[in-house]
Scaffold this motif. Structure first.
Motif: not given
Length: 360
Positions: A252-256, A262-265, A272-280, A302-308
């Motif tokens: 499962v690919l998870v967009d953080l 997401r809308a911009k890029h 699936v979308h699971a924002p980093y703010a809700d990770l814990q 997991f993936y995000c903008a540039f990996g951090e």
């Protein structure tokens, strides 16, 4: 609203802590490394959770607290898309909005002091970094500074309502706040007829370099989480390898990223979308990601903008016992450089466009 103006007397730096309520999410602007313990103690006393740490630009007179705050709180680090800092968690640009719970800051690109200088408007106040100081302006003679660009940025700020409160990143005289109206009338560097006169004024200052410049600039350009360590542990894969896993039953690919990113890029197809703010919350039993991994036996990628953020998410997932977790090294930046497909809501899949260099 909770608002604290914090001062580092060594560098003359103001940092700003913002939150909408006790017990809520917080954001800090221009933190100083040596004051990180103080910030964290204050947030503990106010029952705040730091979710974003922001620098208005690459500082030359102190070492930023971004990296230390990220390492100790797993917050998102934020800088402008023009910045050459190696890795931060989120890149912002002109017209974006910076959100934490209950608060929204409008993002203004105000170059001139440096080429990555930004200001942030929140309601009745603006955080101007080093672009506009109290009865002064930021120098323009290094870090790709440009006096004519700064003049244009200042003219833009002067069009804000005169009662707008001005909170700069520095002051060396003891002043804490001004207004646009005060600066318009009393700032000596704004009493010039045009950009050429302003450039002549700035070029005639002949200021010495900041004492910390040779130390601060290199240190501040190396803020990234060491993704190499995550890779060494076998928890990272490349973008091309990840692209081959799209649609694979066991992954499962998870967009953080946040929705605006997401809308911009665009997004990787099938993620699936699971924002980093809700990770814990999502990683705990009963959380979306925990149940997705344990109920189906699928690996989380997991993936995000540039990996951090995704690197931090992998570590957090491993700590939570979810061992089948990896991340896409370099995130959407690497994905775009490889020319791989992205989707946008309501649009067909298209090739990703490379984002600004350096970020996460």
């Amino acid at each position: 609203m909770i608002f604290r103006q914090l001062f580092d007397s060594v560098s003359g730096t103001y940092s700003y802590l913002l939150a909408s309520r006790h017990g809520g999410e917080a954001l800090i602007i221009d933190p100083v490394l040596e004051k990180v313990d103080r910030y964290l103690k204050l947030m503990e006393e106010l029952d705040l959770r730091l979710v974003k740490a922001v620098d208005t630009h690459l500082h030359a007179d102190h070492i930023t607290g971004l990296g230390a705050l990220r390492d100790r709180t797993r917050c998102i680090t934020v800088m402008g898309e023009q910045s050459q800092v190696d890795v931060v968690s989120m890149r912002i640009g002109e017209g974006d909005r910076l959100h934490v719970e209950g608060l929204s800051l409008d993002v203004l690109y105000t170059p001139g002091h440096t080429d990555d200088s930004y200001s942030f408007i929140m309601g009745d106040r603006i955080f101007t970094g080093d672009t506009l100081l109290i009865r002064g302006t930021g120098r323009t003679d290094f870090q790709n500074g440009d006096a004519r660009q700064q003049y244009a940025s200042l003219q833009r700020l002067m069009r804000l309502p005169e009662e707008t409160l001005v909170f700069p990143a520095h002051d060396y005289k003891g002043d804490t706040v001004s207004t646009i109206g005060e600066e318009k009338r009393h700032n000596p560097r704004l009493q010039v007829r045009d950009a050429e006169a302003y450039a002549a004024l700035m070029e005639g200052l002949h200021l010495p370099n900041p004492k910390m410049m040779d130390v601060a600039v290199p240190a501040n350009m190396r803020q990234g989480l060491l993704q190499a360590e995550i890779a060494r542990r076998g928890w990272a894969i490349g973008s091309t390898e990840a692209a081959a896993l799209i649609g694979a039953h066991g992954v499962v690919l998870v967009d953080l990223r946040e929705q605006a990113e997401r809308a911009k890029h665009g997004v990787i197809p099938g993620s699936v979308h699971a924002p980093y703010a809700d990770l814990q919350a999502n990683l705990r039993p009963g959380g979306v990601l925990h149940d997705l991994a344990t109920a189906t036996g699928r690996a989380l990628l997991f993936y995000c903008a540039f990996g951090e953020r995704s690197a931090m998410a992998v570590q957090a997932a491993q700590d939570a016992g979810l061992l089948q977790t990896r991340h896409i090294a370099g995130g959407m930046g690497a994905w775009a450089r490889a020319g791989l497909m992205v989707e946008r809501p309501g649009c067909r899949a298209v090739a990703a466009q490379p984002a600004s260099a350096g970020g996460a």
